[in-house]
Design an enzyme around this catalytic site. Structure first.
Site, short mmCIF file in Angstrom:
data_model
loop_
_atom_site.label_atom_id
_atom_site.label_comp_id
_atom_site.label_asym_id
_atom_site.label_seq_id
_atom_site.Cartn_x
_atom_site.Cartn_y
_atom_site.Cartn_z
N GLY A 37 74.69 -4.18 -7.67
CA GLY A 37 74.27 -3.22 -8.69
C GLY A 37 72.86 -2.74 -8.46
N CYS A 38 72.16 -2.42 -9.53
CA CYS A 38 70.80 -1.89 -9.44
C CYS A 38 69.86 -2.87 -8.76
CB CYS A 38 70.28 -1.57 -10.84
SG CYS A 38 68.55 -1.05 -10.86
N PHE A 39 69.16 -2.39 -7.72
CA PHE A 39 68.28 -3.31 -7.00
C PHE A 39 67.06 -3.74 -7.80
CE2 PHE A 39 67.14 0.63 -4.14
CZ PHE A 39 66.53 1.28 -5.21
N CYS A 64 67.24 -4.86 -10.85
CA CYS A 64 67.71 -6.10 -11.51
C CYS A 64 67.77 -7.26 -10.52
CB CYS A 64 69.10 -5.88 -12.10
SG CYS A 64 69.19 -4.64 -13.41
#
Length: 216
Positions: free
Chosen positions: A48-50, A52
């Protein structure tokens, strides 16, 4: 004559199968091994979002740094804008620089699954698209087996694992403004609403490996 033709056809089929098998073996073992530096090793994950993922791994004991970037695709020098189109083949990924004397690759894999929605396809949380898909990259057969064993255990527990398992090839470092994003922008809406809750949820599952200096 028919027997001769049949024998030739069988020989050709056997040759093709052998070639195909060798080709598949080459793909399966075509992983790049990144050399250790000053005793530190590197691991690569997309989840997912890097932003995070960077914050999650930098909160783990033994991890020196997590770098945001792109991996798993087919284009050269991808940018954030390119990646967001979903046409580069790349996923937002992180390079984890860690001390193997303190934290093992197996633990990093456990962190990976403890910090994500295991069954979500092409995304994590509110982030959707192939650029947010989950991928575990391996550099050698030992890492590959650790990943496969973990997935087998999760499958036995009833999980449908969405993550891909791929040989590591290349990691492209993201733009400077993406690095340490959560640390530098703790009050930003996405960080407060998505990144911090994701970190806290993970930390509650593996509290013994969280650094005392972790921000949350």
């Amino acid at each position: 004559m028919k027997l001769l033709i049949y024998s030739v056809m069988m020989l050709l089929a056997s040759t093709c199968n052998t070639t195909e098998t060798k080709s598949k073996q080459a793909i399966d073992t075509d992983a790049i091994q990144v050399a250790s530096e000053n005793g530190m090793k590197r691991a690569y994950f997309a989840s997912g979002c890097f932003w995070c993922v960077e914050e999650i791994y930098e909160g783990v004991k033994g991890v020196k740094e997590s770098i945001s970037g792109y991996s798993g695709g087919h284009t050269e020098n991808p940018t954030y804008e390119d990646s967001n189109t979903g046409r580069t083949g790349h996923a937002e990924a992180n390079e984890i620089i860690y001390n193997p004397k303190i934290v093992s690759f197996k633990t990093l894999v456990n962190v990976y699954f403890a910090s994500q929605n295991i069954g979500q396809v092409n995304g994590q949380g509110p982030d959707n698209g192939s650029q947010y898909r989950s991928i575990l990259f391996y550099q050698n057969d030992i890492e590959k087996k650790i990943i496969e064993d973990k997935i087998a255990d999760l499958t036995k527990e009833g999980y449908k694992v969405a993550a891909e398992v791929k040989p590591f090839q290349k990691f492209w470092i993201a733009e400077d403004y993406h690095q340490d994003y959560a640390k530098l922008h703790p009050t930003q809406g996405y960080i407060r609403g998505v990144s911090i809750p994701r970190f806290k949820n993970f930390a509650s599952k593996m509290p013994n490996i969280i650094k005392e200096s972790a921000p949350h």
